[in-house]
Design an enzyme around this catalytic site. Structure first.
Site, short mmCIF file in Angstrom:
data_model
loop_
_atom_site.label_atom_id
_atom_site.label_comp_id
_atom_site.label_asym_id
_atom_site.label_seq_id
_atom_site.Cartn_x
_atom_site.Cartn_y
_atom_site.Cartn_z
N CYS A 273 36.16 19.64 -62.63
CA CYS A 273 37.59 19.93 -62.70
C CYS A 273 38.29 18.81 -63.48
CB CYS A 273 38.20 20.01 -61.30
SG CYS A 273 37.56 21.36 -60.32
N ALA A 274 39.24 19.17 -64.30
CA ALA A 274 40.01 18.17 -65.03
C ALA A 274 40.91 17.38 -64.06
CB ALA A 274 40.85 18.82 -66.11
#
Length: 140
Positions: A50-51
């Protein structure tokens, strides 16, 4: 069987006329999501891929009628918190043995998210689904 909480989100999405309103709805779901305690925001609960920063923990409730799966999650990004809430509506309260059979990709397509999230958000959503599936398998 898909939980009625998720079906309600699908219905709400169909009612909302544009994506600005749908994003607002997802953000509102995220704002309503309880925060995860700092003690649970550790490397072991972090979702990789996930960013944003995302953490998820499983909670299993065993009873004479079965084993219920539930997860709690949190993120430093409000839209991601909303996506966690959407996934909670899809998975939470499901019998543990049924979790692997839930086709999250098909269900999330009903919301048309893949066409309205950035590539990074879509990858993060897939990583969250993979984490949920992994947590369930650990307890089977």
């Amino acid at each position: 069987m898909i939980p009625s909480r998720f079906e309600q989100i699908v219905e709400d999405f169909q009612f909302l006329e544009n994506w600005q309103d749908r994003y607002g709805y997802i953000i509102d779901l995220g704002k309503a999501l309880p925060e995860l305690e700092d003690a649970l925001r550790v490397q072991a609960t972090k979702v990789h891929g996930c960013a944003s920063q995302v953490w998820m923990v499983a909670e299993i409730a065993r009873s004479s009628t079965g084993t219920a799966f539930r997860f709690r999650g949190d993120s430093d990004a409000i839209i991601v918190r909303g996506l966690i809430a959407v996934l909670g509506a899809l998975y939470n309260g499901t019998d543990l043995s049924d979790v692997p059979a839930i086709d999250a990709v098909s269900q999330l397509k009903r919301l048309d998210l893949e066409n309205h999230l950035s590539a990074q958000r879509s990858n993060g959503l897939q990583a969250m689904v993979a984490r949920i599936q992994s947590m369930a398998r650990e307890h089977l």
